[in-house]
Enzyme design. Structure first.
Site, PDB file in Angstrom:
ATOM      1  N   GLU A 100      -0.867  11.934 -31.270  1.00 20.40           N
ATOM      2  CA  GLU A 100       0.586  12.100 -31.175  1.00 20.40           C
ATOM      3  C   GLU A 100       1.279  11.727 -32.487  1.00 20.40           C
ATOM      4  OE1 GLU A 100       0.953  13.705 -28.681  1.00 20.40           O
ATOM      5  OE2 GLU A 100      -0.749  13.060 -27.496  1.00 20.40           O
ATOM      6  N   GLY A 158      -7.496  17.509 -25.145  1.00 19.82           N
ATOM      7  CA  GLY A 158      -7.972  16.856 -23.932  1.00 19.82           C
ATOM      8  C   GLY A 158      -7.763  17.689 -22.690  1.00 19.82           C
TER       9      GLY A 158
END
Length: 677
Positions: free
Chosen positions: A431, A189
């Site tokens: 994550e 990102g």
């Protein structure tokens, strides 16, 4: 232009009348409960103050954003993100005030990775010299950074990353090179179109001593790399980088691909330094996981707020056993709707207390680490992994459950759930994939159980060690008999049952892995269940302890919170009933009575449902929902969005298939539309 529909009103009782009745029938004080939930760190005051400022900005209006194409929506997201940073400077906002503005605007900022992973990694893993150079540039946004770890071919398996960082002893440079297509960085990102720097994780290849032409891999390591020219913002020579394209949610985020062709990294500007403590590499990841756990409560609270308000207003069918000429029933009065929404209402509160606890544990552990004490790092890493997995699953599944429970209108743009649902779908994967990271929890618990078995009589080193040693010493005793506990009368017994189930599963995993030497891969499903059980125990225990130690609430508010605790715990227990029974954590007679008990709890919570969701103080600006608006004007807003705000209704189309014209009076055709893509 006005038309006759401007004078039409919904059938009675309308939304405002219904919600006024719902609020009046409950003795739960919204003000008291909202202050209990959200005032400890100034959240409520901060939200009210920042909300007034951002609602004055035309650029931050959400009225028509759903109708924009992805490129235009990304441009709007970037414009908004720049405006928020200017407002931060203008009003001298703190970091918490800036994050509140981002939260209310509800766009995934194109600068998100710069503010999270990039700055956190450098703050926690860079040398003092590096921090002194980089941190001022990062904090002033003179450079914009990203975090480039995941690749096209590898995500969770960081050791399998293919990008190479080869040290050239002649030029004294690291050479970054993508030897295969699957070595392309992917999903990173803030990097696709915005960032000019990145933390790039690559396999460190150093010359073999005595054989300079041969290289030895030292595993994946992070490098600080400039990827775009600071004036032209074009990729530097040797780098191919761009946005990966459409995806579920994150429409305002430029997730990237990036490949390197023998790209040189000058060690004076992009030097690798091995951390003094290898354990610190957990820091960035654990920080983000802790933030995710803390944020999950607000995500679920939004969805439940919309669902409770709408299903209280929405009426469908008369009671089969009642007056057939009477009013239709509120959808929320059907047990088949309650069983989907009210346990999620209770879950939002469970997530709240656990999120606060996780944040506190993270802060305490970081303070210990800064003092050179690493004893609690493994526990925090295990806890954050398990809770990240469970809490994001509860929130993501909960949003979708709320949407389905609202019927047809839940599918529409006025639900307020399209962006929330799509954006949050990433959380069970990013994550750390929710199934993969549970192995970390299981490995930690097996290690703790092994130590407990080896010395059950020794002094416990922490709470988990004490629980495991008690289990080893007292297995088979009367105190561990499920018949000795009463789930329906004792809240403490509920917590104990969750503890025993998780501990029994940990002991089973220990026996299978340590005694029977079963392969890790063959145990993965069992290990995932262990992590889930341990994390559910933490949620229940934390909820119980929070209510047990808080004496500031009135009896009416405290009473309904205890009912929410029981609903969350017993609903969870019913869904996992076989496991509780198999682990001798609950008696069969109690399991048989759980469905009735759950329904009784829902009937007692139901009159307070609207006040309970009101207590989260989620402004209409953030909800952006016709169905969930505070004033209850559901049908007026739905019609307004469709009839007045929808740009498609301002276009007159040509339906004749034998004519190329698409829009009446225009040159648009299929070919012309394709040429614009």
């Amino acid at each position: 232009m006005p038309d006759f529909t401007d004078k039409l009103s919904p059938a009675q009782p309308d939304g405002p009348t219904t919600l006024a009745h719902e609020r009046a029938q409950s003795n739960v004080s919204v003000k008291e409960l909202s202050e209990h939930l959200l005032s400890s760190d100034g959240f409520l005051e901060r939200q009210a103050r920042i909300l007034k400022l951002i609602q004055q900005e035309p650029l931050l209006s959400k009225e028509k954003q759903q109708n924009l194409s992805r490129p235009d929506r990304f441009k709007l997201g970037l414009a908004r993100a720049k405006l928020l940073r200017r407002l931060k400077d203008q009003h001298n906002w703190s970091h918490d005030e800036y994050k509140m503005a981002e939260y209310l605007v509800d766009d995934v900022s194109p600068y998100f990775l710069h503010l999270e992973m990039f700055i956190t990694t450098i703050r926690e893993q860079a040398s003092e010299e590096q921090r002194a150079y980089w941190m001022p540039l990062i904090e002033s946004w003179k450079i914009v950074g990203a975090y480039a770890q995941t690749e096209l071919g590898h995500g969770s398996n960081v050791r399998g990353l293919e990008l190479e960082a080869r040290w050239d002893s002649q030029s004294k440079e690291f050479i970054l090179h993508s030897p295969t297509l699957t070595a392309s960085k992917w999903w990173n990102g803030s990097l696709g179109r915005i960032a000019n720097h990145a933390i790039v994780v690559a396999q460190l290849l150093l010359p073999r001593p005595g054989s300079p032409d041969q290289y030895v891999s030292h595993g994946p390591h992070p490098f600080i790399v400039q990827v775009r020219d600071m004036k032209t913002h074009l990729p530097l020579d040797g780098i191919v980088v761009g946005d990966i394209g459409p995806k579920y949610g994150y429409i305002t985020m430029d997730n990237a691909y990036m490949l390197f062709d023998h790209f040189s990294v000058d060690p004076n500007t992009g030097k690798y330094t091995k951390p003094e403590q290898p354990a610190l590499v957990y820091g960035s990841l654990t920080y983000v996981r802790a933030q995710i756990v803390h944020h999950a409560r607000l995500v679920l609270a939004r969805a439940v707020t919309i669902a409770v308000r709408y299903t209280a207003i929405r009426r469908q069918f008369q009671d089969r056993d009642g007056d057939k000429r009477g009013p239709e029933m509120a959808v929320l009065d059907y047990p088949t709707v309650q069983i989907r929404i009210l346990p999620l209402l209770a879950t939002a509160f469970a997530l709240h207390y656990t999120g606060l606890s996780m944040r506190s544990i993270y802060q305490n552990t970081r303070e210990d680490v800064e003092k050179g004490d690493f004893h609690s790092l493994a526990h925090m890493h295990s806890m954050s992994s398990g809770l990240k997995s469970l809490c994001t699953m509860l929130a993501a599944d909960g949003v979708e459950t709320c949407r389905r429970a609202m019927g047809g209108h839940g599918f529409g743009g006025g639900s307020g759930l399209i962006q929330l649902n799509n954006d949050y779908l990433s959380k069970p994967t990013v994550e750390g994939d929710n199934w993969m990271i549970t192995q970390q929890v299981a490995a930690y618990l097996i290690k703790k159980m092994t130590a407990a078995v080896d010395s059950p009589a020794s002094t416990a080193t922490d709470e988990t060690d004490a629980i495991f040693k008690e289990f080893i010493r007292n297995r088979g005793s009367r105190s561990f008999d499920a018949a000795e506990r009463d789930m329906l009368a004792s809240d403490r017994d509920i917590v104990k049952s969750f503890e025993l189930r998780a501990t029994a599963l940990a002991y089973e995993a220990y026996e299978q892995r340590v005694h029977k030497k079963q392969s890790w891969n063959s145990l993965l499903i069992q290990l995932h269940k262990l992590s889930k059980a341990q994390s559910q125990y933490i949620l229940v225990k934390t909820f119980f302890e929070a209510l047990s130690t808080d004496n500031s609430l009135s009896n009416s508010t405290s009473s309904i919170l205890w009912e929410l605790f029981r609903l969350f715990a017993l609903f969870t227990m019913e869904n996992e009933g076989f496991e509780f029974f198999r682990c001798n954590a609950v008696a069969r007679s109690d399991l048989d009575r759980l469905p009735t008990r759950v329904q009784e709890l829902m009937s007692r919570i139901r009159p307070h449902a609207v006040n309970l969701v009101d207590s989260w103080i989620i402004p209409d600006y953030l909800l952006d929902s016709a169905l969930g608006r505070y004033d209850g004007r559901v049908y007026e807003d739905l019609y307004n969005r469709a009839h007045r705000l929808n740009p498609l209704n301002r276009i007159t189309f040509n339906p004749n298939y034998w004519e190329d014209e698409i829009v009446k009076g225009s040159a648009d055709s299929g070919a012309s539309i394709l040429s614009k893509l």
